[in-house]
Design a protein around this motif. Structure first.
Motif, PDB file in Angstrom:
ATOM      1  N   ALA A 234      45.843  14.549 -50.534  1.00  0.00           N
ATOM      2  CA  ALA A 234      46.034  15.387 -51.719  1.00  0.00           C
ATOM      3  C   ALA A 234      47.453  15.939 -51.675  1.00  0.00           C
ATOM      4  O   ALA A 234      48.072  16.026 -50.608  1.00  0.00           O
ATOM      5  N   PRO A 235      48.010  16.299 -52.822  1.00  0.00           N
ATOM      6  CA  PRO A 235      49.356  16.897 -52.813  1.00  0.00           C
ATOM      7  C   PRO A 235      49.379  18.166 -51.966  1.00  0.00           C
ATOM      8  O   PRO A 235      48.456  18.984 -52.011  1.00  0.00           O
ATOM      9  N   LEU A 236      50.442  18.320 -51.172  1.00  0.00           N
ATOM     10  CA  LEU A 236      50.538  19.491 -50.297  1.00  0.00           C
ATOM     11  C   LEU A 236      51.992  19.833 -50.030  1.00  0.00           C
ATOM     12  O   LEU A 236      52.900  19.025 -50.259  1.00  0.00           O
ATOM     13  N   ASP A 237      52.198  21.055 -49.560  1.00  0.00           N
ATOM     14  CA  ASP A 237      53.509  21.515 -49.114  1.00  0.00           C
ATOM     15  C   ASP A 237      53.603  21.205 -47.624  1.00  0.00           C
ATOM     16  O   ASP A 237      53.055  21.931 -46.798  1.00  0.00           O
ATOM     17  N   LEU A 238      54.261  20.106 -47.269  1.00  0.00           N
ATOM     18  CA  LEU A 238      54.282  19.654 -45.875  1.00  0.00           C
ATOM     19  C   LEU A 238      54.844  20.723 -44.943  1.00  0.00           C
ATOM     20  O   LEU A 238      54.289  20.968 -43.867  1.00  0.00           O
ATOM     21  N   HIS A 239      55.925  21.384 -45.343  1.00  0.00           N
ATOM     22  CA  HIS A 239      56.541  22.388 -44.473  1.00  0.00           C
ATOM     23  C   HIS A 239      55.569  23.533 -44.182  1.00  0.00           C
ATOM     24  O   HIS A 239      55.480  24.015 -43.049  1.00  0.00           O
ATOM     25  N   SER A 240      54.825  23.956 -45.203  1.00  0.00           N
ATOM     26  CA  SER A 240      53.870  25.056 -45.003  1.00  0.00           C
ATOM     27  C   SER A 240      52.727  24.632 -44.087  1.00  0.00           C
ATOM     28  O   SER A 240      52.274  25.396 -43.233  1.00  0.00           O
ATOM     29  N   VAL A 241      52.264  23.411 -44.284  1.00  0.00           N
ATOM     30  CA  VAL A 241      51.175  22.917 -43.428  1.00  0.00           C
ATOM     31  C   VAL A 241      51.619  22.876 -41.968  1.00  0.00           C
ATOM     32  O   VAL A 241      50.893  23.312 -41.060  1.00  0.00           O
ATOM     33  N   ILE A 242      52.816  22.365 -41.719  1.00  0.00           N
ATOM     34  CA  ILE A 242      53.318  22.292 -40.341  1.00  0.00           C
ATOM     35  C   ILE A 242      53.546  23.688 -39.779  1.00  0.00           C
ATOM     36  O   ILE A 242      53.261  23.959 -38.604  1.00  0.00           O
ATOM     37  N   HIS A 243      54.052  24.595 -40.622  1.00  0.00           N
ATOM     38  CA  HIS A 243      54.289  25.969 -40.167  1.00  0.00           C
ATOM     39  C   HIS A 243      52.986  26.623 -39.701  1.00  0.00           C
ATOM     40  O   HIS A 243      52.940  27.266 -38.645  1.00  0.00           O
ATOM     41  N   ARG A 244      51.930  26.465 -40.500  1.00  0.00           N
ATOM     42  CA  ARG A 244      50.631  27.037 -40.113  1.00  0.00           C
ATOM     43  C   ARG A 244      50.111  26.386 -38.828  1.00  0.00           C
ATOM     44  O   ARG A 244      49.553  27.058 -37.956  1.00  0.00           O
ATOM     45  N   ALA A 245      50.294  25.093 -38.720  1.00  0.00           N
ATOM     46  CA  ALA A 245      49.825  24.389 -37.522  1.00  0.00           C
ATOM     47  C   ALA A 245      50.535  24.900 -36.280  1.00  0.00           C
ATOM     48  O   ALA A 245      49.913  25.125 -35.231  1.00  0.00           O
ATOM     49  N   HIS A 260      59.636  25.587 -35.165  1.00  0.00           N
ATOM     50  CA  HIS A 260      59.461  24.697 -36.316  1.00  0.00           C
ATOM     51  C   HIS A 260      60.742  24.665 -37.127  1.00  0.00           C
ATOM     52  O   HIS A 260      61.287  25.703 -37.509  1.00  0.00           O
ATOM     53  N   HIS A 261      61.231  23.448 -37.401  1.00  0.00           N
ATOM     54  CA  HIS A 261      62.392  23.255 -38.253  1.00  0.00           C
ATOM     55  C   HIS A 261      61.967  22.468 -39.490  1.00  0.00           C
ATOM     56  O   HIS A 261      61.361  21.385 -39.370  1.00  0.00           O
ATOM     57  N   ALA A 262      62.251  23.002 -40.665  1.00  0.00           N
ATOM     58  CA  ALA A 262      61.922  22.326 -41.923  1.00  0.00           C
ATOM     59  C   ALA A 262      63.206  21.781 -42.532  1.00  0.00           C
ATOM     60  O   ALA A 262      64.194  22.510 -42.683  1.00  0.00           O
ATOM     61  N   GLN A 263      63.198  20.510 -42.902  1.00  0.00           N
ATOM     62  CA  GLN A 263      64.387  19.864 -43.455  1.00  0.00           C
ATOM     63  C   GLN A 263      64.047  19.190 -44.783  1.00  0.00           C
ATOM     64  O   GLN A 263      63.107  18.396 -44.857  1.00  0.00           O
ATOM     65  N   GLY A 264      64.831  19.514 -45.807  1.00  0.00           N
ATOM     66  CA  GLY A 264      64.710  18.837 -47.083  1.00  0.00           C
ATOM     67  C   GLY A 264      63.554  19.331 -47.935  1.00  0.00           C
ATOM     68  O   GLY A 264      62.778  20.201 -47.551  1.00  0.00           O
ATOM     69  N   HIS A 265      63.475  18.746 -49.123  1.00  0.00           N
ATOM     70  CA  HIS A 265      62.433  19.108 -50.080  1.00  0.00           C
ATOM     71  C   HIS A 265      61.871  17.835 -50.695  1.00  0.00           C
ATOM     72  O   HIS A 265      62.534  16.796 -50.749  1.00  0.00           O
ATOM     73  N   GLY A 266      60.674  17.937 -51.179  1.00  0.00           N
ATOM     74  CA  GLY A 266      60.072  16.777 -51.824  1.00  0.00           C
ATOM     75  C   GLY A 266      58.567  16.892 -51.861  1.00  0.00           C
ATOM     76  O   GLY A 266      57.984  17.891 -51.411  1.00  0.00           O
TER      77      GLY A 266
END
Length: 380
Positions: A234-245, A260-266
């Motif tokens: 399903a559509p998700l905010d990958l950075h947020s999911v990884i941050h919570r994990a 946690h390092h978040a790079q880019g958008h999409g």
């Protein structure tokens, strides 16, 4: 029995009334329990027993003496005057006198018998170990013969493995683990000492580890003998999911420093729970084999057609000979011990989860730059 023979007998002797009151006790009984003969007389025999012994006396021993008139070699635990436990064998006999009934009791120490039983048990265990070695040798021979009929052997092993894994996970592991976690959560709600909080923390960490093992076993079973691992993308905010994990993993692995390092958008279209499982397995691997004096870095990348996550740790490089088979089940990067290690399925599950998302996983490892696992998805 003459008083001299009664008092000098090699075993403990006692005569009791029907209600258990000791009417007469010999010197050996007195010596073994640390009471004088005068102190023993008037006490009830059952009051000299442990709590379990008292229950057994009430429910079994006393009724058997009344109904059958005798008992033989009943093992009981009596309490010495100073509180320590004495294990004895009891023989009892009902004796009817003119106007009342008494019970003659003889008790024997079990020290030498227990020693013999322990030696017998050790011999039995040795025999079992030899039998297991013989069984293992026969199993090895059977497996070698099974290779002559590979297709049949694979089908048999898969069927047996599926049955065993389902039984273990659904009954022997999952239900007890749920009870442990519920009890731990309940206890943690109240006020606790520092030591109790520490112990509850250990229970929680062990439960988390067991839960990961169960998840890996279930997925392994589905991947190898089932219909394959199922995802719900399903559509998700990958950075947020990884941050919570990563936040959850900081609790599970308090000795590690996770960044946690978040790079880019999409955009990303993935199964959030499965992505968290991938990160959990890779971080657990880094904690098991990496240098915990340095941080473990989790990076999520989006943009320019890229959708990937990576986990990096410092420490000893993975030997070149192990890299080719690193993602096979039951494979580990080293023989070094670790309290956080699972059953050797973590990296295999990561690869399978990457594949069902249309991607794959790769690893690079060297002594200077450390080890990086990178999972690429086709989830944009």
């Amino acid at each position: 029995m003459p008083a001299e023979l009664f008092d000098s007998a090699a075993c403990a002797l006692a005569v009791t009334a029907q209600d258990g009151t000791i009417l007469q006790a010999n010197a050996r009984f007195s010596e073994w329990l640390g009471f004088s003969t005068a102190e023993l007389c008037g006490q009830r025999f059952q009051d000299l027993l442990t709590m379990g012994g008292r229950i057994f006396h009430q429910t079994h021993l006393a009724p058997m003496l009344r109904m059958h008139g005798s008992v033989a070699e009943v093992k009981l635990d009596l309490l010495h005057r100073d509180g320590h436990k004495l294990t004895m064998l009891l023989n009892g006999n009902k004796r009817e006198l003119a106007d009342h009934v008494v019970y003659d009791l003889a008790l024997f120490g079990t020290t030498d018998r227990d020693k013999y039983e322990r030696e017998l048990l050790n011999a039995h265990k040795t025999a079992e170990a030899l039998l297991q070695e013989k069984t293992a040798a026969e199993l090895a021979l059977h497996q070698a013969q099974a290779e002559l009929s590979e297709a049949y052997a694979i089908a048999q092993r898969r069927a047996l493995f599926a049955e065993q894994m389902v039984a273990i996970v659904s009954h022997d592991l999952k239900n007890p683990l749920t009870a442990i976690r519920m009890a731990s959560d309940f206890l943690s709600r109240g006020e606790r000492t520092a030591k109790e909080r520490q112990l509850l923390g250990h229970i929680g960490q062990s439960s988390e580890r067991a839960q990961r093992m169960i998840a890996d076993l279930l997925d392994f079973t589905q991947a190898r003998v089932g219909q394959g691992i199922v995802i719900k993308a399903a559509p998700l905010d990958l950075h947020s999911v990884i941050h919570r994990a990563v936040d959850e993993l900081r609790v599970a692995f308090p000795k590690a420093t996770l960044e946690h390092h978040a790079q880019g958008h999409g955009d990303a279209n993935l199964d959030a729970d499965r992505v968290q499982q991938i990160i959990g397995n890779l971080v657990a691997n880094s904690v098991a084999y990496g240098d915990l004096q340095q941080p473990i870095t989790v990076t999520s990348r989006l943009g320019d057609g890229a959708c990937e996550v990576s986990v990096h740790n410092y420490g000893a490089a993975i030997p070149e000979a192990l890299l080719a088979g690193l993602f096979e089940p039951m494979t580990r990067g080293t023989d070094q011990g670790s309290d956080v290690r699972s059953v050797g399925l973590g990296l295999y599950i990561v690869r399978e989860l990457a594949k069902v998302h249309g991607g794959d996983v790769a690893v690079s490892s060297c002594a200077t730059l450390g080890t990086t696992f990178t999972v690429k998805f086709q989830g944009t």
